[in-house]
Design a protein around this motif. Sequence first.
Motif, PDB file in Angstrom:
ATOM      1  N   SER A   1       0.827  -1.217   0.000  1.00 54.92           N
ATOM      2  CA  SER A   1       0.000   0.000   0.000  1.00 54.92           C
ATOM      3  C   SER A   1       0.854   1.257   0.000  1.00 54.92           C
ATOM      4  O   SER A   1       0.858   2.046   0.948  1.00 54.92           O
ATOM      5  CB  SER A   1      -0.946  -0.007   1.202  1.00 54.92           C
ATOM      6  N   GLN A   2       1.614   1.420  -1.068  1.00 57.84           N
ATOM      7  CA  GLN A   2       2.360   2.652  -1.307  1.00 57.84           C
ATOM      8  C   GLN A   2       2.074   3.087  -2.731  1.00 57.84           C
ATOM      9  O   GLN A   2       1.976   2.253  -3.627  1.00 57.84           O
ATOM     10  CB  GLN A   2       3.862   2.443  -1.101  1.00 57.84           C
ATOM     11  N   TYR A   3       1.941   4.384  -2.949  1.00 58.76           N
ATOM     12  CA  TYR A   3       1.469   4.905  -4.232  1.00 58.76           C
ATOM     13  C   TYR A   3       2.443   5.947  -4.777  1.00 58.76           C
ATOM     14  O   TYR A   3       2.407   7.090  -4.343  1.00 58.76           O
ATOM     15  CB  TYR A   3       0.083   5.532  -4.065  1.00 58.76           C
ATOM     16  N   PRO A   4       3.276   5.595  -5.735  1.00 61.85           N
ATOM     17  CA  PRO A   4       3.469   4.248  -6.286  1.00 61.85           C
ATOM     18  C   PRO A   4       4.387   3.410  -5.408  1.00 61.85           C
ATOM     19  O   PRO A   4       5.104   3.943  -4.559  1.00 61.85           O
ATOM     20  CB  PRO A   4       4.124   4.523  -7.641  1.00 61.85           C
ATOM     21  N   THR A   5       4.376   2.105  -5.622  1.00 62.53           N
ATOM     22  CA  THR A   5       5.251   1.186  -4.903  1.00 62.53           C
ATOM     23  C   THR A   5       6.573   1.055  -5.636  1.00 62.53           C
ATOM     24  O   THR A   5       6.594   0.811  -6.836  1.00 62.53           O
ATOM     25  CB  THR A   5       4.602  -0.209  -4.801  1.00 62.53           C
ATOM     26  N   GLU A   6       7.672   1.244  -4.912  1.00 65.29           N
ATOM     27  CA  GLU A   6       8.980   0.994  -5.514  1.00 65.29           C
ATOM     28  C   GLU A   6       9.104  -0.504  -5.808  1.00 65.29           C
ATOM     29  O   GLU A   6       8.595  -1.340  -5.058  1.00 65.29           O
ATOM     30  CB  GLU A   6      10.096   1.426  -4.568  1.00 65.29           C
ATOM     31  N   TYR A   7       9.803  -0.835  -6.874  1.00 64.34           N
ATOM     32  CA  TYR A   7       9.932  -2.241  -7.264  1.00 64.34           C
ATOM     33  C   TYR A   7      10.476  -3.093  -6.115  1.00 64.34           C
ATOM     34  O   TYR A   7      10.044  -4.234  -5.918  1.00 64.34           O
ATOM     35  CB  TYR A   7      10.836  -2.379  -8.487  1.00 64.34           C
ATOM     36  N   LYS A   8      11.402  -2.550  -5.353  1.00 58.88           N
ATOM     37  CA  LYS A   8      12.016  -3.334  -4.276  1.00 58.88           C
ATOM     38  C   LYS A   8      11.028  -3.676  -3.168  1.00 58.88           C
ATOM     39  O   LYS A   8      11.305  -4.552  -2.339  1.00 58.88           O
ATOM     40  CB  LYS A   8      13.219  -2.577  -3.696  1.00 58.88           C
ATOM     41  N   ASN A   9       9.890  -2.991  -3.146  1.00 64.60           N
ATOM     42  CA  ASN A   9       8.883  -3.241  -2.109  1.00 64.60           C
ATOM     43  C   ASN A   9       7.655  -3.995  -2.626  1.00 64.60           C
ATOM     44  O   ASN A   9       6.648  -4.091  -1.926  1.00 64.60           O
ATOM     45  CB  ASN A   9       8.433  -1.918  -1.490  1.00 64.60           C
ATOM     46  N   VAL A  10       7.750  -4.536  -3.820  1.00 64.45           N
ATOM     47  CA  VAL A  10       6.609  -5.265  -4.388  1.00 64.45           C
ATOM     48  C   VAL A  10       6.490  -6.670  -3.789  1.00 64.45           C
ATOM     49  O   VAL A  10       5.386  -7.180  -3.601  1.00 64.45           O
ATOM     50  CB  VAL A  10       6.732  -5.329  -5.924  1.00 64.45           C
ATOM     51  N   PHE A  11       7.612  -7.314  -3.499  1.00 63.64           N
ATOM     52  CA  PHE A  11       7.652  -8.621  -2.833  1.00 63.64           C
ATOM     53  C   PHE A  11       6.880  -9.691  -3.621  1.00 63.64           C
ATOM     54  O   PHE A  11       5.978 -10.359  -3.086  1.00 63.64           O
ATOM     55  CB  PHE A  11       7.118  -8.519  -1.400  1.00 63.64           C
ATOM     56  N   LEU A  12       7.252  -9.869  -4.860  1.00 59.08           N
ATOM     57  CA  LEU A  12       6.536 -10.797  -5.725  1.00 59.08           C
ATOM     58  C   LEU A  12       6.580 -12.239  -5.229  1.00 59.08           C
ATOM     59  O   LEU A  12       5.641 -13.005  -5.462  1.00 59.08           O
ATOM     60  CB  LEU A  12       7.118 -10.737  -7.141  1.00 59.08           C
ATOM     61  N   LYS A  13       7.648 -12.628  -4.547  1.00 54.81           N
ATOM     62  CA  LYS A  13       7.744 -14.013  -4.087  1.00 54.81           C
ATOM     63  C   LYS A  13       6.646 -14.364  -3.084  1.00 54.81           C
ATOM     64  O   LYS A  13       6.385 -15.536  -2.834  1.00 54.81           O
ATOM     65  CB  LYS A  13       9.124 -14.289  -3.497  1.00 54.81           C
ATOM     66  N   THR A  14       6.009 -13.333  -2.541  1.00 51.98           N
ATOM     67  CA  THR A  14       4.911 -13.577  -1.599  1.00 51.98           C
ATOM     68  C   THR A  14       3.746 -14.298  -2.274  1.00 51.98           C
ATOM     69  O   THR A  14       2.979 -15.012  -1.619  1.00 51.98           O
ATOM     70  CB  THR A  14       4.418 -12.240  -1.011  1.00 51.98           C
ATOM     71  N   ILE A  15       3.615 -14.136  -3.587  1.00 53.42           N
ATOM     72  CA  ILE A  15       2.528 -14.816  -4.312  1.00 53.42           C
ATOM     73  C   ILE A  15       2.634 -16.317  -4.111  1.00 53.42           C
ATOM     74  O   ILE A  15       1.649 -16.992  -3.765  1.00 53.42           O
ATOM     75  CB  ILE A  15       2.574 -14.450  -5.808  1.00 53.42           C
ATOM     76  N   ARG A  16       3.817 -16.864  -4.287  1.00 50.92           N
ATOM     77  CA  ARG A  16       4.005 -18.305  -4.099  1.00 50.92           C
ATOM     78  C   ARG A  16       3.903 -18.687  -2.622  1.00 50.92           C
ATOM     79  O   ARG A  16       3.402 -19.756  -2.277  1.00 50.92           O
ATOM     80  CB  ARG A  16       5.343 -18.739  -4.679  1.00 50.92           C
ATOM     81  N   GLU A  17       4.382 -17.809  -1.761  1.00 48.95           N
ATOM     82  CA  GLU A  17       4.307 -18.092  -0.327  1.00 48.95           C
ATOM     83  C   GLU A  17       2.848 -18.183   0.125  1.00 48.95           C
ATOM     84  O   GLU A  17       2.473 -19.109   0.859  1.00 48.95           O
ATOM     85  CB  GLU A  17       5.042 -17.005   0.461  1.00 48.95           C
ATOM     86  N   TYR A  18       2.035 -17.245  -0.316  1.00 51.80           N
ATOM     87  CA  TYR A  18       0.598 -17.304   0.004  1.00 51.80           C
ATOM     88  C   TYR A  18      -0.033 -18.581  -0.542  1.00 51.80           C
ATOM     89  O   TYR A  18      -0.835 -19.237   0.133  1.00 51.80           O
ATOM     90  CB  TYR A  18      -0.128 -16.107  -0.614  1.00 51.80           C
ATOM     91  N   THR A  19       0.308 -18.912  -1.790  1.00 54.92           N
ATOM     92  CA  THR A  19      -0.275 -20.103  -2.416  1.00 54.92           C
ATOM     93  C   THR A  19       0.051 -21.348  -1.610  1.00 54.92           C
ATOM     94  O   THR A  19      -0.819 -22.194  -1.347  1.00 54.92           O
ATOM     95  CB  THR A  19       0.244 -20.256  -3.855  1.00 54.92           C
ATOM     96  N   ASP A  20       1.301 -21.471  -1.191  1.00 51.12           N
ATOM     97  CA  ASP A  20       1.733 -22.651  -0.435  1.00 51.12           C
ATOM     98  C   ASP A  20       1.121 -22.692   0.962  1.00 51.12           C
ATOM     99  O   ASP A  20       0.784 -23.768   1.465  1.00 51.12           O
ATOM    100  CB  ASP A  20       3.257 -22.682  -0.330  1.00 51.12           C
TER     101      ASP A  20
END
Length: 341
Positions: free
Chosen positions: A179-198
């Motif tokens: 929840s930052q507008y805009p979000t810096e790429y380093k704070n997107v945390f894309l790996k969380t997608i797989r972590e949530y899924t698992d």
Amino acid sequence: MDKIMISKKAAGAGEPALIIAEAGINHDGDIKRAHELIDAAADAGADVIKFQTHLAEKEMLNISDKAVYLDESLFTLIRRMELTVDQHFELKKHAFKRGLIFLSTPFSKEAVDILEKVGVDAYKAGSGELTNLPFLEYIASKGKPLIISTGMSSIDEVGKTAGILTGKGVPLMIMQCTSQYPTEYKNVFLKTIREYTDKFHVPVGFSDHSRGNYMAFAAVALGACAVEKHFTVSRKWPGPDQSSSIEPDELADLVKGVRAIEEGLKGSKTVTEGEKELQKLFRESVVSLKNIPKGTVITSDMVWVKRPGYGIPANELEKVIGKKAISDINANQVITWDNIG
């Protein structure tokens, strides 16, 4: 629960990613702009147009606190963004006509009641409501799928909420979000997608507040089953979310890119029909280095491997050594099994 149904669209494992154009409050209280957003989202190929249903006095106290990115109090802003029940019906009808699913994020029980009257097929809860369990349970009581963003929250908080909602049988999708507008790429945390899924075993999407479409594309490659982006007709429109929103050409590019990525993710490694033809051109065959008379036992100095690849494959060179020529073999000839025995 690896899929949920929103209207007639399935979202989850093995399904095309749901592309959500988050119109939000980018209409700035102007219903004409809201309709423009619907048309632009439909033209770009989005699946969902999503607004926000605000009732300022029902969702917050009238205080003067300003959000870090606002030039006015949040209460004043929210009040200006309120749409009537009739306007909600009008927007839903327009969205349906354009082939879009109409959703809106409620911020109060009364807003939920409005959306029940309007007849939404699912609910989207914002990041601020992830720990608002009484409110989420009220939404859950309506018996519809719920998409919830997870900005400003820890994984433990996400897990607690997800556990409660799935325990009640709610068809749930959670969205990785910062929840930052805009979000810096380093704070997107894309790996969380797989972590949530698992961890949670529910469909996982991505609510993206970063610049451009790079992170959204990566999210789909990582398994996100939905992508939500703030969307506007023009960043020159008034309103606090315009600067972090994508415009119609960018939304169209998002749709095109996501669908291309999905095509690229299909299937497992195999040799395509086109590659089989190229094998003949770019692979090597066993060839003669000199004339080999009929009856000659072939030795290693007589043969090697060169293109083209329609003879004995290069990886079978050793099988040729020691064989006898059953016909005359000319120098620089592709050797086949018919030539030796």
